[in-house]
Design an enzyme around this catalytic site. Structure first.
Site, PDB file in Angstrom:
ATOM      1  N   TYR A  33       0.828  -1.203   0.000  1.00  0.00           N
ATOM      2  CA  TYR A  33       0.000   0.000   0.000  1.00  0.00           C
ATOM      3  C   TYR A  33       0.861   1.252   0.000  1.00  0.00           C
ATOM      4  O   TYR A  33       2.070   1.187   0.207  1.00  0.00           O
ATOM      5  CB  TYR A  33      -0.958   0.002   1.200  1.00  0.00           C
ATOM      6  N   LYS A 149       6.515  -2.033   1.934  1.00  0.00           N
ATOM      7  CA  LYS A 149       5.336  -1.459   2.593  1.00  0.00           C
ATOM      8  C   LYS A 149       4.134  -2.396   2.422  1.00  0.00           C
ATOM      9  O   LYS A 149       3.249  -2.155   1.603  1.00  0.00           O
ATOM     10  CB  LYS A 149       5.052  -0.066   2.008  1.00  0.00           C
ATOM     11  N   GLU A 182      11.995   2.352  14.413  1.00  0.00           N
ATOM     12  CA  GLU A 182      11.082   3.355  13.864  1.00  0.00           C
ATOM     13  C   GLU A 182       9.795   3.321  14.659  1.00  0.00           C
ATOM     14  O   GLU A 182       9.593   2.459  15.512  1.00  0.00           O
ATOM     15  CB  GLU A 182      10.806   3.093  12.379  1.00  0.00           C
ATOM     16  N   LEU A 207      11.147   1.105   7.287  1.00  0.00           N
ATOM     17  CA  LEU A 207      10.648   1.588   6.013  1.00  0.00           C
ATOM     18  C   LEU A 207      11.384   2.889   5.663  1.00  0.00           C
ATOM     19  O   LEU A 207      11.565   3.749   6.531  1.00  0.00           O
ATOM     20  CB  LEU A 207       9.142   1.875   6.116  1.00  0.00           C
TER      21      LEU A 207
END
Ligand code: PMP
Length: 287
Positions: A33, A149, A182, A207
């Site tokens: 996505y 992702k 993250e 990411l």
């Protein structure tokens, strides 16, 4: 006005938008996505988001649903039909519908493409910027391909809910060595003791956020020094500033981690400077 979604070639009322029960996104989280910010009638950083989508598809050996020009047309059309001036679009591609079986389906199986869009209230973001947010740390428990992702976000969902249950708004993943990875849906930055911006390298384990990349362009423009290196939880706790970057939040100050204040417990000036210059630097595509 009723919302409109795009599902496999058709614009349908949002309330009727659906995919098949044997869609591989639903069965296996076999999908990817992208989320893009829309600001004042412009899509922000579209090229970088679509480049990352192409990379995610390639890494998973998944077919692209359509070429870039067609996809850009459909994205703009969904935004127009939903009258979004400020908000986001959400785009998802899955490996399509097939009888449930772990092996890839036949090469002729068309990928599923869905796109939704929604308006957001700028005052909600403004409140976050003014007040900052509180986060908790959680042990890293995700697979090692979070550079792709994918829609497989269960650890992120559980981490965010754990944060909410603890009276915080978000969570930061920490690896076994005590280094910051993250956030559950954003990249983490600190301003270190020397006033240098620091964020973790994005080669693996996180990411590569589009907002993270554009924030580096902003830092260049403002003459701010930044470095990509690992940093520990301890260094984060004693940083001058800590903040998140993501397409939906741009640059959100973090004022408290695990119940302890960062610096004086108020949002810092560097994150504000980056936010203020962000939209001048970012790519803008008119709807
Ligand atoms: N890390 C994770 C795990 C995310 O879900 C996101 C948001 N999609 C980000 C980082 C930030 O990426 P971007 O700046 O492209 O929104």
């Amino acid at each position: 006005m009723s919302r409109i979604a795009y599902v496999n070639g058709q614009y349908v009322p949002h309330s009727d938008a659906a995919v098949h029960v044997e869609d591989r996104g639903f069965q296996f989280a076999d999908g990817v996505y992208e989320v893009c910010e829309v600001r004042n009638g412009f899509i922000v950083d579209l090229t970088r988001h679509l480049d990352r989508l192409d990379r995610s598809l390639r890494e998973l050996r998944m077919a692209s649903p359509m070429g870039r020009a067609a996809l850009t047309f459909v994205l703009r059309e969904v935004l127009r039909r939903n009258r979004v001036r400020n908000g986001i679009f959400y785009l998802q591609v899955t490996r399509g519908v097939a009888r449930r079986d772990h092996y890839f389906p036949a090469e002729t199986t068309p990928p599923t493409l869905t796109i939704t869009a929604k308006s957001t209230d700028p005052s909600v973001a403004a409140r976050k910027y003014a007040n900052g947010i509180k986060v908790i740390t959680v042990p890293e428990n995700r697979w090692d391909r979070v550079d792709i992702k994918t829609v497989g976000l269960l650890p992120n969902v559980l981490a965010k809910q754990q944060a909410k249950d603890a009276g915080a708004q978000d969570a930061i993943f920490i690896d076994a060595a005590g280094n910051v990875m993250e956030g559950a849906s954003s990249n983490v930055w600190i301003v270190d003791a020397d006033g240098v911006l620091v964020t973790r390298p994005a080669e693996h384990g996180i990411l590569r956020g589009i907002t993270r990349t554009t924030a580096m362009d902003v830092a260049d423009k403002l003459g701010l020094r930044y470095v990509e290196r690992e940093f520990s939880v301890e260094e984060m706790m004693s940083a001058r500033e800590v903040f998140f970057t993501s397409a939906t939040g741009i640059c959100v100050p973090i004022i408290e981690v695990d119940g302890k204040p960062i610096a004086n417990g108020h949002p810092g000036g560097v994150s504000q400077d980056i936010r203020d210059a962000f939209f001048e630097v970012a790519e803008k595509t008119a709807i």
